[in-house]
Design an enzyme around this catalytic site. Structure first.
Site, PDB file in Angstrom:
ATOM      1  N   GLU A 170      -5.985 -10.778  -1.047  1.00 19.86           N
ATOM      2  CA  GLU A 170      -6.735 -10.422   0.167  1.00 19.86           C
ATOM      3  C   GLU A 170      -8.380 -10.398  -0.240  1.00 19.86           C
ATOM      4  OE1 GLU A 170      -5.488  -7.242   2.335  1.00 19.86           O
ATOM      5  OE2 GLU A 170      -3.206  -7.563   1.774  1.00 19.86           O
TER       6      GLU A 170
ATOM      7  N   GLU B 150       0.763  -1.196  -0.039  1.00 22.30           N
ATOM      8  CA  GLU B 150      -0.016   0.083   0.007  1.00 22.30           C
ATOM      9  C   GLU B 150       0.857   1.296   0.052  1.00 22.30           C
ATOM     10  OE1 GLU B 150      -3.179  -0.325   3.124  1.00 22.30           O
ATOM     11  OE2 GLU B 150      -3.440  -2.486   2.506  1.00 22.30           O
TER      12      GLU B 150
HETATM   13  O1  G3I Z   1      -5.889 -11.453  18.238  1.00 23.67           O
HETATM   14  C1  G3I Z   1      -5.722 -10.470  19.185  1.00 23.67           C
HETATM   15  C2  G3I Z   1      -6.062 -10.451  20.409  1.00 23.67           C
HETATM   16  O2  G3I Z   1      -5.723 -11.805  21.111  1.00 23.67           O
HETATM   17  C3  G3I Z   1      -5.882  -9.317  21.225  1.00 23.67           C
HETATM   18  O3  G3I Z   1      -6.497  -9.408  22.291  1.00 23.67           O
HETATM   19  C4  G3I Z   1      -6.250  -8.138  20.374  1.00 23.67           C
HETATM   20  C5  G3I Z   1      -5.872  -6.777  21.209  1.00 23.67           C
HETATM   21  O4  G3I Z   1      -4.416  -6.561  21.175  1.00 23.67           O
HETATM   22  O5  G3I Z   1      -5.424  -8.079  19.108  1.00 23.67           O
HETATM   23  C6  G3I Z   1      -5.771  -9.178  18.437  1.00 23.67           C
HETATM   24  O6  G3I Z   1      -5.091  -9.199  17.042  1.00 23.67           O
HETATM   25  C7  G3I Z   1      -5.577  -8.366  16.264  1.00 23.67           C
HETATM   26  C8  G3I Z   1      -5.716  -9.037  14.990  1.00 23.67           C
HETATM   27  O7  G3I Z   1      -5.835  -8.071  13.777  1.00 23.67           O
HETATM   28  C9  G3I Z   1      -6.800 -10.065  14.880  1.00 23.67           C
HETATM   29  O8  G3I Z   1      -8.006  -9.448  15.326  1.00 23.67           O
HETATM   30  C10 G3I Z   1      -4.655  -7.253  16.008  1.00 23.67           C
HETATM   31  O9  G3I Z   1      -4.293  -6.336  17.116  1.00 23.67           O
HETATM   32  C11 G3I Z   1      -4.916  -6.372  14.882  1.00 23.67           C
HETATM   33  O10 G3I Z   1      -3.920  -5.302  14.641  1.00 23.67           O
HETATM   34  C12 G3I Z   1      -5.121  -7.082  13.700  1.00 23.67           C
HETATM   35  O11 G3I Z   1      -5.511  -6.106  12.727  1.00 23.67           O
HETATM   36  C13 G3I Z   1      -5.247  -6.909  11.280  1.00 23.67           C
HETATM   37  C14 G3I Z   1      -4.728  -5.457  10.363  1.00 23.67           C
HETATM   38  O12 G3I Z   1      -4.444  -5.757   9.051  1.00 23.67           O
HETATM   39  C15 G3I Z   1      -3.451  -4.927  11.139  1.00 23.67           C
HETATM   40  O13 G3I Z   1      -2.733  -5.789  10.990  1.00 23.67           O
HETATM   41  C16 G3I Z   1      -6.790  -7.296  10.570  1.00 23.67           C
HETATM   42  O14 G3I Z   1      -6.876  -8.698  11.224  1.00 23.67           O
HETATM   43  C17 G3I Z   1      -6.237  -7.519   9.103  1.00 23.67           C
HETATM   44  O15 G3I Z   1      -7.101  -7.963   8.669  1.00 23.67           O
HETATM   45  C18 G3I Z   1      -5.497  -6.276   8.309  1.00 23.67           C
HETATM   46  O16 G3I Z   1      -5.197  -6.801   7.192  1.00 23.67           O
HETATM   47  C19 G3I Z   1      -4.891  -5.718   6.354  1.00 23.67           C
HETATM   48  C20 G3I Z   1      -3.702  -6.371   5.492  1.00 23.67           C
HETATM   49  O17 G3I Z   1      -2.570  -6.598   6.284  1.00 23.67           O
HETATM   50  C21 G3I Z   1      -3.289  -5.317   4.170  1.00 23.67           C
HETATM   51  N1  G3I Z   1      -4.730  -4.872   3.774  1.00 23.67           N
HETATM   52  C22 G3I Z   1      -5.606  -4.389   4.209  1.00 23.67           C
HETATM   53  C23 G3I Z   1      -6.284  -5.200   5.324  1.00 23.67           C
HETATM   54  C24 G3I Z   1      -7.568  -4.966   6.068  1.00 23.67           C
HETATM   55  O18 G3I Z   1      -7.129  -3.913   6.912  1.00 23.67           O
END
Ligand code: G3I
Length: 370
Positions: A275, A161
């Site tokens: 994705e 991105e």
């Molecule tokens: O699983 C933990 C949980 O145990 C904890 O209590 C909680 C609070 O810290 O965090 C949870 O993990 C989170 C994870 O998603 C699972 O839900 C992470 O903090 C959170 O940062 C993570 O967000 C991800 C995001 O990227 C940032 O990394 C999303 O799942 C994921 O779908 C999203 O993916 C992005 C791609 O990398 C790039 N393209 C866009 C896409 C969607 O935004």
């Protein structure tokens, strides 16, 4: 005890039956049909999905579904800088290694995501990158995370991105902390470091917002082609990851998208849908109707994408609605209902979207050897 029939599943199937004539989906494939990756393989394609470490370790039904449907997995977030080095110098790979171990033990390919991304950056990084040794900190991170999985990762999303026309920067580059501190050369520098860390890996540039017919996405496509051409001339990039975060109601122009895919392919760059999911938040509540419209939207996109032989396959951003990111934050449905964006429902049952992907894979032209 008879398996509990999920009422929404019955509605879905009934809805599908009712709407079948409205959809080029063909008859609903039997539920014991070969999985999506088995179908992809017949055409020289790949089907995979994003996974999180926790469900892989704790959810047997999900784990079985991944093994039934996918031939490749990618960590949803566990390989990102914010996860691997939250504290400077203290890199941790336990969660990402758990996913890598699962891939290795089950013969699944593994994608790396994402070495450099403006989100999920550790809190200490912005200040550190602004210091005189910021460039070496930047390169060291890429060498470290890509090197950690050397020989186990088939392809990396090295930079994710990097384009954002709204930021008004030359080349429509995103005005990220990386551009601000390293200059526009950060992109090529990241690819050079990745090439040095894992010479055997296919290196991808990954982005969104190239799927639909809007002036904004026209500019994103133009800027993407320019960036890919620059990287290709330096022999730094092997592939382009089109995220494929679809949304029902957006305007898809198959011919415009096909031209873009051909332009990328003419650079000698491979393409992967990285994705894939379908946001249904504009749709009515009824599950059967939603599932049919999601499947129809997906089918139109996938038919166009998979008709281009440079497209190597489809990686869904999750496999089951149980874990879709679209139930979190600003992406949630306004009515609060759960999103139905992925091929399997929350009980791991195949949905019309599964059917649409299966039909698109079945109808794709066979790919020659790599
Ligand atoms: O699983 C933990 C949980 O145990 C904890 O209590 C909680 C609070 O810290 O965090 C949870 O993990 C989170 C994870 O998603 C699972 O839900 C992470 O903090 C959170 O940062 C993570 O967000 C991800 C995001 O990227 C940032 O990394 C999303 O799942 C994921 O779908 C999203 O993916 C992005 C791609 O990398 C790039 N393209 C866009 C896409 C969607 O935004």
């Amino acid at each position: 005890m008879a398996a509990k029939i999920d009422p929404t599943r019955r509605v879905t199937l009934a809805g599908l039956a009712a709407g079948l004539t409205a959809l080029p989906l063909g008859p609903l494939l039997a539920l014991d049909e070969p999985g999506l990756h088995a179908r992809a393989l017949r055409k020289g394609l790949v089907f995979g999905c994003a996974v999180e470490a926790r469900p892989i370790q704790a959810d047997g039904a999900f784990r079985d579904a991944v093994l039934r449907e996918a031939g490749l997995i990618v960590p949803t977030f566990e390989m990102k800088w914010g996860q691997t080095e939250a504290n400077r110098g203290a890199t941790t790979y336990d969660k990402s290694e758990a996913i890598a171990d699962f891939a290795t033990s089950h013969g699944l390919k593994l994608r790396g995501h994402a070495a450099i991304w403006h989100q999920n950056v550790p809190g200490w990084v912005p200040e550190a990158l602004g210091k005189p040794d910021g460039n070496s900190i930047f390169a060291s991170h890429v060498l470290d995370v890509v090197g950690q999985f050397r020989g186990r990762i088939a392809q990396w999303d090295v930079v994710n991105e990097a384009i954002e026309p709204k930021d008004g920067q030359p080349g429509s580059l995103r005005n990220s902390i990386f551009l601000k501190t390293q200059g526009r050369s950060y992109i090529a520098e990241a690819f050079r470091a990745a090439r040095a860390a894992a010479p055997e890996a296919q290196l991808y540039y990954n982005d969104y917002g190239v799927e639909y017919a809007t002036p904004y996405e026209d500019e994103r496509r133009r800027a993407t082609l320019a960036l890919l051409g620059d990287l290709r001339r330096q022999r730094l990039v092997d592939g382009f990851g089109i995220q494929g975060h679809l949304k029902v109601g957006n305007n898809f122009d198959a011919e415009r998208f096909r031209r873009f895919l051909r332009d990328v392919a003419d650079l000698g760059v491979a393409i992967l849908l990285t994705e894939f999911d379908v946001n249904d938040s504009r749709l009515e509540a009824d599950v059967g109707t939603r599932d049919i419209k999601v499947a129809d939207h997906a089918r139109q996109f996938l038919d166009a994408a998979l008709d281009e032989r440079a497209v190597k396959g489809v990686v869904a951003w999750g496999l089951s609605d149980r874990y879709t990111w679209l139930n979190t934050g600003v992406f949630r449905r306004p009515d609060g209902l759960r999103s139905r964006s992925l091929p399997l429902d929350e009980d791991m049952a195949r949905k019309p979207l599964w059917n649409a992907i299966a039909r698109a894979l079945d109808g794709a032209p066979v790919r020659g050897p790599k």
